[in-house]
Design an enzyme around this catalytic site. Structure first.
Site, mmCIF file in Angstrom:
data_model
loop_
_atom_site.group_PDB
_atom_site.id
_atom_site.type_symbol
_atom_site.label_atom_id
_atom_site.label_comp_id
_atom_site.label_asym_id
_atom_site.label_seq_id
_atom_site.Cartn_x
_atom_site.Cartn_y
_atom_site.Cartn_z
ATOM 1 N N GLY A 52 0.686 -1.299 -0.144
ATOM 2 C CA GLY A 52 0.049 -0.093 0.051
ATOM 3 C C GLY A 52 0.930 1.347 0.059
ATOM 4 O O GLY A 52 1.952 1.226 -0.565
ATOM 5 N N LYS A 72 3.390 -7.881 8.189
ATOM 6 C CA LYS A 72 3.432 -6.375 7.790
ATOM 7 C C LYS A 72 4.639 -5.626 8.003
ATOM 8 O O LYS A 72 4.912 -5.671 9.256
ATOM 9 C CB LYS A 72 2.136 -5.736 8.134
ATOM 10 C CG LYS A 72 1.832 -4.261 7.637
ATOM 11 C CD LYS A 72 0.734 -3.934 8.368
ATOM 12 C CE LYS A 72 0.454 -2.412 7.850
ATOM 13 N NZ LYS A 72 -0.732 -1.769 8.410
ATOM 14 N N ASP A 169 -15.186 0.660 11.541
ATOM 15 C CA ASP A 169 -15.091 0.155 10.051
ATOM 16 C C ASP A 169 -15.614 -0.944 9.609
ATOM 17 O O ASP A 169 -15.080 -1.706 8.845
ATOM 18 C CB ASP A 169 -13.660 0.640 9.523
ATOM 19 C CG ASP A 169 -13.666 0.872 7.918
ATOM 20 O OD1 ASP A 169 -14.618 1.276 7.342
ATOM 21 O OD2 ASP A 169 -12.513 0.750 7.500
#
Length: 636
Positions: A52, A72, A169
């Site tokens: 990203g 990550k 979210d």
């Protein structure tokens, strides 16, 4: 699945922060994070899953514990880029601490949060499977699937709220449905706590900032107000509405005003899904109430989902939206089923059955309708079956045209017209080309005195439109066969119908002495009755409980027999004779077929491997069927 190569979809517990507008795409990973590199002394990188704005996600092997994980990697260069870098660093740290508070099978687990001289790392559980958003788009979810996924999400959100965490979210893209589900495990996992808020701690966002995803935000969240657990309940209600209703509810035109309005949500799930249980619809609607104080509680929503899942449908309900039709010759040919079908469009079993039926009917037509055929009927039937096996969409129309041409050349144009009217309407079965010979079973049932049983066979088709067409075409074939053979199978030939020898050599005589009496004899009304009966049968006999199925099948068969009997009475003297015996026998056979085929559907296995029968399914929770992994990682 069908030999198609698919990418391995892997989701992690976190999502990369969206880069600010104007940020260039992430560059390829540096040499220190190439496949084969070992980070933190124990995680050997296997392959890059995605990247990203600030981070990359890798599939890795934990060499100490011999397990696959997701790593990550956020480089220190992103964490040192001024004020924005400080925000990224604080958010990554906050996310790690937030997820570390959670320990639930329906939440993707975080294993480690560490750093070295090059980057910061979040090591999490590796989950292989599509997101709920992808499954909704593919149309592969049944009502039972959605309700079981909803129960897992309720438990995950309830656990997060018990630890003082508000997700903020919740949306289908942040729900993962694992391909492999262990015994006792959850059928869905909640992920991406990147914007989660811990109650009692200061927020990272400034006053007036809005976080989350439009379309799933509660009204108070959309106006940047105080957000608590009710905001997650609202988003969960929207997710369930979309999964069950096929689309998201209409958004509130004025969120600030909606947040102050008492009462239910503006759009009810009962609109797109009036067939769902009232308590489930009410719970989902209450979860989407504009006023946070009026929203349903998670235990209430969980109980409604659990009750409804016991009797929910196992068949996928929604399909991907069709492409817009364009009036070109290619699309017209596809609509008319002209040309060969794609090799993967039909299963080999369905093709074989359709080919055998088409070949048998062609051989029967050559043997019974005209003079000596140019080929032995058996040889011609085998040739037609071979063509139908290779080209199921084209073979039926080609065989019908060939038989009609042969009868015309044999000086029997009236019989050729009759055969054309008999066979060509079956081409309407565009979505079920292998089932085009199926309406011929109606005269077979009629010859056995069981004509009323055919709607039960037609009612086994999966699509509603196909069931209606099969039922109507079965009635059409039955009535035309009565005229063709001159014998009663259900209602019998109408008064004024001449024998076949009297009209087969003339088109005008065929119209006046065969087709006109047929139209007056109620063939269209019978087709409507049979089509409607085939349509509603699966809605009544659902394979849930034997007592209910037997009672529903008896009521359905009795209603079919009564409707046919009333039709015969309305026609009056146009139909001589009494069809009562055929109606009674047919209705009994129809009820037995409906119950028998419903109970004979293939059994499934529960997560422990136990074989479940049709009527035992509703007492057990089944795993979500594996779906082809989707492409790409869940990085924003």
């Amino acid at each position: 699945m069908g030999g198609r190569r698919t990418a391995k979809a892997v989701r992690t517990t976190d999502a990369t922060l969206a880069a600010p507008r104007g940020t260039p795409p992430a560059t390829p990973p540096p040499a220190g994070s190439a496949p084969g590199a070992c980070v933190l002394g124990r995680y050997r990188l296997v392959r890059l899953l995605g990247h990203g704005g600030f981070a990359t996600v890798w599939e890795a092997t934990d060499v100490q514990l011999a397990r696959q994980v997701a790593v990550k990697r956020i480089p220190r260069s992103a964490l040192a880029a001024g004020a924005r870098g400080d925000l990224v660093a604080e958010r990554v740290t906050r996310e790690a601490r937030t997820v570390a508070r959670l320990a639930h099978p329906a939440v993707v687990a975080l294993f480690e949060a560490s750093a070295d001289e090059e980057a910061f790392y979040l090591v999490s559980e590796l989950v292989v499977g599509p997101t709920l958003a992808e499954l909704i788009a593919q149309g592969g979810l049944s009502d039972r699937d959605v309700m079981e996924i909803g129960q897992s999400l309720c438990r995950a959100v309830e656990h997060a709220h018990s630890r003082g965490i508000v997700h903020r979210d919740i949306k289908p893209a942040n729900v993962i449905v694992p391909d492999a589900r262990a015994a006792g495990g959850q059928c869905a996992k909640l992920t991406d706590f990147g914007v989660a808020h811990v109650l009692g701690e200061p927020a990272l966002t400034r006053t007036g900032d809005v976080v989350g995803t439009l379309g799933y935000m509660a009204p108070e969240q959309a106006q940047a107000g105080a957000v608590g657990p009710p905001a997650d309940i609202y988003a969960l209600g929207v997710v369930l509405y979309e999964a069950l209703g096929g689309r998201r509810p209409a958004p509130e035109p004025d969120p600030p005003r909606a947040a102050r309005r008492a009462g239910p949500a503006a759009s009810s799930l009962a609109g797109p899904r009036p067939d769902l249980p009232a308590d489930l619809v009410g719970a989902i609607d209450d979860a989407r109430a504009p006023d946070p104080r009026a929203r349903a509680r998670l235990p209430t929503l969980l109980r409604a989902l659990a009750r409804a899942s016991r009797y929910a449908d196992d068949e996928p309900r929604w399909a991907p939206p069709p492409r817009p039709w364009r009036p070109t010759l290619r699309h017209l040919g596809r609509r008319l089923a002209i040309g060969p079908s794609p090799p993967a469009s039909l299963g080999i079993g369905a093709r074989a059955l359709g080919a055998v039926g088409t070949g048998a009917l062609a051989a029967l037509a050559l043997a019974a309708l005209g003079p000596a055929s140019p080929l032995p009927p058996g040889v011609a039937g085998l040739a037609v079956a071979a063509v139908a096996l290779a080209l199921p969409r084209m073979a039926w129309a080609a065989a019908a045209v060939a038989v009609c041409a042969w009868l015309t050349l044999a000086q029997r144009p009236g019989l050729a017209l009759f055969v054309a009217l008999l066979a060509l309407p079956n081409a309407l079965l565009v979505r079920a080309p292998a089932g085009r010979p199926a309406p011929a079973l109606a005269p077979v049932c009629g010859a056995l005195g069981l004509a009323g049983a055919f709607p039960a066979l037609a009612g086994q088709a999966r699509r509603g439109a196909t069931r209606v067409l099969l039922g109507a075409l079965g009635a059409w074939w039955l009535c035309l066969a009565e005229v063709l053979l001159g014998r009663r199978m259900l209602l019998g030939p109408a008064a004024g119908t001449a024998s076949r020898d009297a009209w087969q050599a003339s088109l005008a005589t065929t119209v006046s002495h065969a087709l006109a009496p047929l139209a007056e004899g109620g063939v269209l009304a019978l087709a409507a009755v049979w089509g409607l009966a085939a349509l509603v049968l699966p809605w009544l006999v659902r394979g849930r409980a034997p007592v209910w199925d037997i009672a529903a099948a008896a009521a359905w068969a009795g209603g079919l027999a009564l409707a046919t009997h009333e039709l015969a009475r309305a026609l009056g003297p146009a139909l001589p004779g009494d069809p009562t015996r055929a109606l009674v026998l047919g209705s009994l056979a129809a009820g037995a077929i409906a119950v028998g085929l419903s109970s004979a559907r293939p059994a499934r296995r529960d997560p422990a491997g136990e074989r479940l029968g049709t009527w035992a399914r509703r007492a057990r929770t089944r795993p979500v069927a594996p779906v082809a992994p989707a492409r790409g990682p869940a990085l924003r």
